[in-house]
Scaffold this active site. Structure first.
Site, PDB file in Angstrom:
ATOM      1  N   ASN A 185       0.625  -1.079   0.007  1.00 37.45           N
ATOM      2  CA  ASN A 185       0.054  -0.033   0.071  1.00 37.45           C
ATOM      3  C   ASN A 185       0.978   1.356   0.049  1.00 37.45           C
ATOM      4  OD1 ASN A 185       1.042   0.122   2.805  1.00 37.45           O
ATOM      5  ND2 ASN A 185      -0.978  -0.434   3.510  1.00 37.45           N
ATOM      6  N   GLN A 196      -8.376  -5.284 -14.569  1.00 35.79           N
ATOM      7  CA  GLN A 196      -7.640  -4.544 -13.788  1.00 35.79           C
ATOM      8  C   GLN A 196      -8.376  -3.478 -13.279  1.00 35.79           C
ATOM      9  OE1 GLN A 196      -4.152  -4.943 -13.610  1.00 35.79           O
ATOM     10  NE2 GLN A 196      -5.145  -6.810 -14.717  1.00 35.79           N
ATOM     11  N   HIS A 218      -9.048  -4.295  -9.284  1.00 33.34           N
ATOM     12  CA  HIS A 218      -8.059  -3.951  -8.322  1.00 33.34           C
ATOM     13  C   HIS A 218      -8.414  -2.869  -7.357  1.00 33.34           C
ATOM     14  CE1 HIS A 218      -4.756  -6.903  -9.156  1.00 33.34           C
ATOM     15  NE2 HIS A 218      -4.880  -6.733 -10.499  1.00 33.34           N
ATOM     16  N   GLU A 270       1.417  -0.746 -18.451  1.00 33.51           N
ATOM     17  CA  GLU A 270       1.722  -2.080 -17.695  1.00 33.51           C
ATOM     18  C   GLU A 270       1.433  -3.392 -18.170  1.00 33.51           C
ATOM     19  OE1 GLU A 270       1.021  -4.049 -13.008  1.00 33.51           O
ATOM     20  OE2 GLU A 270      -0.198  -2.550 -13.918  1.00 33.51           O
ATOM     21  N   HIS A 271       0.316  -3.253 -18.655  1.00 33.81           N
ATOM     22  CA  HIS A 271      -0.327  -4.725 -19.405  1.00 33.81           C
ATOM     23  C   HIS A 271      -0.738  -4.060 -20.912  1.00 33.81           C
ATOM     24  CE1 HIS A 271      -1.014  -5.606 -14.991  1.00 33.81           C
ATOM     25  NE2 HIS A 271      -0.489  -6.958 -15.474  1.00 33.81           N
ATOM     26  N   ASP A 276      -1.096 -13.012 -15.044  1.00 29.04           N
ATOM     27  CA  ASP A 276      -0.899 -12.815 -13.811  1.00 29.04           C
ATOM     28  C   ASP A 276      -0.526 -13.947 -12.743  1.00 29.04           C
ATOM     29  OD1 ASP A 276      -1.284  -9.996 -13.748  1.00 29.04           O
ATOM     30  OD2 ASP A 276      -3.434  -9.949 -13.129  1.00 29.04           O
ATOM     31  N   GLU A 292      43.091  15.779 -15.493  1.00 25.38           N
ATOM     32  CA  GLU A 292      41.975  15.873 -14.463  1.00 25.38           C
ATOM     33  C   GLU A 292      42.502  16.409 -13.081  1.00 25.38           C
ATOM     34  OE1 GLU A 292      39.835  12.293 -13.948  1.00 25.38           O
ATOM     35  OE2 GLU A 292      38.838  12.326 -15.953  1.00 25.38           O
ATOM     36  N   HIS A 311      46.947   9.145  -9.471  1.00 30.60           N
ATOM     37  CA  HIS A 311      46.279   8.310 -10.687  1.00 30.60           C
ATOM     38  C   HIS A 311      47.290   8.033 -11.705  1.00 30.60           C
ATOM     39  CE1 HIS A 311      42.313   8.977  -8.728  1.00 30.60           C
ATOM     40  NE2 HIS A 311      41.994   8.245  -9.475  1.00 30.60           N
TER      41      HIS A 311
END
Length: 440
Positions: free
Chosen positions: A224, A269, A272, A337-338, A371, A425, A430
């Site tokens: 949630n 869907q 849901h 999504e789908h 699903d 640099e 280095h």
């Protein structure tokens, strides 16, 4: 039962004002309520400071489950086995069949993309990639309004296939009600440890660890608004899969699929929650009218008809397009999504579709099969993030390390290049580290 027609939006791409109306359909604010953010921050801080004691307090407060220790909230293998034995033979068979298909798909995914490799170049330098699984992951399984054994399979099985050392599952059990199918799914999917803890406190416990709940490397699974806010807040301390928005389905239809089938797919869907989104794109006005009629006729018999109606009327749309090519272009803008391609020849349109979490080809491929048991993962990017995100998979439970072994000849070749860039640099150490290895 009400027979009132569903007031779902009807749009036409050729109409004046379509773009503004279309944007209103797509609009959804992903901003979490500030009160939720504040409360989640307090819960996470408390769990981080007090560990098990805070987890026990919040579990008692929010789920009504009282326990003396967090260890008492852990379900052992025997309890998962008992849940598996207690469900019906039909449920056991469905779980095992779905798990086998999900496992087979993710094993192919692992073999295709999860390989280590290396090579040597002309001077003998070895370069490569080492792929290793995560040590421990946490999977969040929702509880409360509904139970989701499918979420257990879709999160735990790819982790198991990837070779994760320990899979820790958390699932809230409001008022102490344990769903046998969810626990049986944990048994089938191979979860190593299961705690009956949920909410932001479960996310915090997984992210930081307590005396009883181990700290994990990554947290996956839906929840949630409190769970989503907690995942967002602990990201960086641990990895997360995604911040998921409301569920979505987009159906591209050429008018050849029975209208009742498409109406029910839109329902699948919409049921849901009220913020879920169901959209139909079709170039056939008469067919859109048939789908509207099917929606009105089928809705009164649906147990969750009030939720479906609110979703369709609040965020749904039936959109008339000029042709299927335009429908595909609009689909790419939505990045759903789908995505169902409900067409006589779906493979004609699939090459035009670039952005979707999962693409379901042909009239017989209902989204609901994806699903539960088709095989590919049902944890998918939402809210347009399919433009840059992918379904949950084996790769989410692996990491990659680069392999570099430079030969003496390679050091002489690469050293001057690295030194030149390092001096540019302003990083002298280095540069000198590379130059020290040059042949003089």
């Amino acid at each position: 039962m009400s027979a009132t027609p569903v007031a779902i939006r009807h749009l036409h791409t050729a109409a004046d004002g379509f773009e503004a109306d279309f944007q209103r359909v797509l609009h959804w604010s992903a901003e979490t309520d500030s009160a939720i953010e504040t409360r989640v921050a307090e819960i996470i801080a408390d769990v981080r400071a007090r560990g098990d004691a805070a987890v026990l307090a919040y579990t008692a407060r929010f789920d009504g489950v009282h326990a003396e220790t967090v260890a008492a909230l852990e379900l052992g293998p025997a309890e998962l086995q008992a849940a598996f034995d207690a469900i019906t033979p039909a449920q056991r068979g469905a779980l095992q069949a779905a798990a086998a298909r999900v496992r087979a798909y993710h094993e192919r995914q692992r073999d295709a993309c999860g390989l280590s490799w290396q090579y040597r170049d002309a001077d003998g330098t070895l370069l490569g990639q080492k792929v290793t699984p995560l040590d421990r992951v946490g999977i969040y399984v929702p509880g409360g309004k509904a139970a989701y054994p499918s979420s257990v399979l879709m999160n735990a099985i790819p982790a198991q296939v990837a070779g994760v050392g320990e899979i820790v599952m958390v699932v809230p059990t409001p008022r102490g009600e344990r769903n046998a199918l969810v626990l049986a799914a944990a048994h089938v999917a191979g979860a190593h440890r299961v705690f009956t803890v949920g909410g932001a406190q479960a996310v915090a416990a997984l992210a930081y660890g307590t005396a009883t709940i181990p700290r994990v490397d990554k947290i996956t699974g839906p929840g949630n608004a409190y769970v989503a806010a907690a995942k967002r807040r602990v990201f960086g301390q641990v990895g997360i899969d995604m911040i998921a928005g409301p569920s979505e389905i987009l159906v591209l239809a050429d008018g050849t699929t029975p209208a009742d089938w498409v109406a029910m797919d839109l329902f699948s869907q919409a049921e849901h929650d009220e913020l879920a989104q169901s959209i139909l794109l079709c170039p056939d006005a008469a067919y859109i009218a048939q789908v509207q009629s099917a929606i009105d006729r089928l809705l009164p018999a649906m147990p969750r008809r009030d939720v479906i109606r609110a979703s369709l009327e609040g965020r749904g749309a039936l959109i008339l397009t000029k042709n299927m090519e335009e429908a595909c272009a609009i689909s790419n803008r939505i990045a759903p999504e789908h995505l169902e391609v409900s067409s006589r020849d779906p493979h004609r349109w699939e090459p035009l579709l670039r952005h979707a979490g999962a693409i379901f080809l042909g009239a017989y491929t209902s989204e609901s099969l994806g699903d539960y048991c088709a095989g590919p993962n049902h944890v998918l990017p939402t809210s347009g993030t399919a433009r840059f995100s992918s379904p949950l998979g084996v790769y989410d439970f692996q990491k990659r390390s680069s392999l570099i072994e430079v030969s003496e000849a390679g050091a002489n070749f690469l050293g001057p290049i690295a030194a030149e860039l390092a001096y540019g640099e302003g990083l002298q150490a280095h540069a000198q580290a590379a130059e020290m290895r040059l042949k003089r």
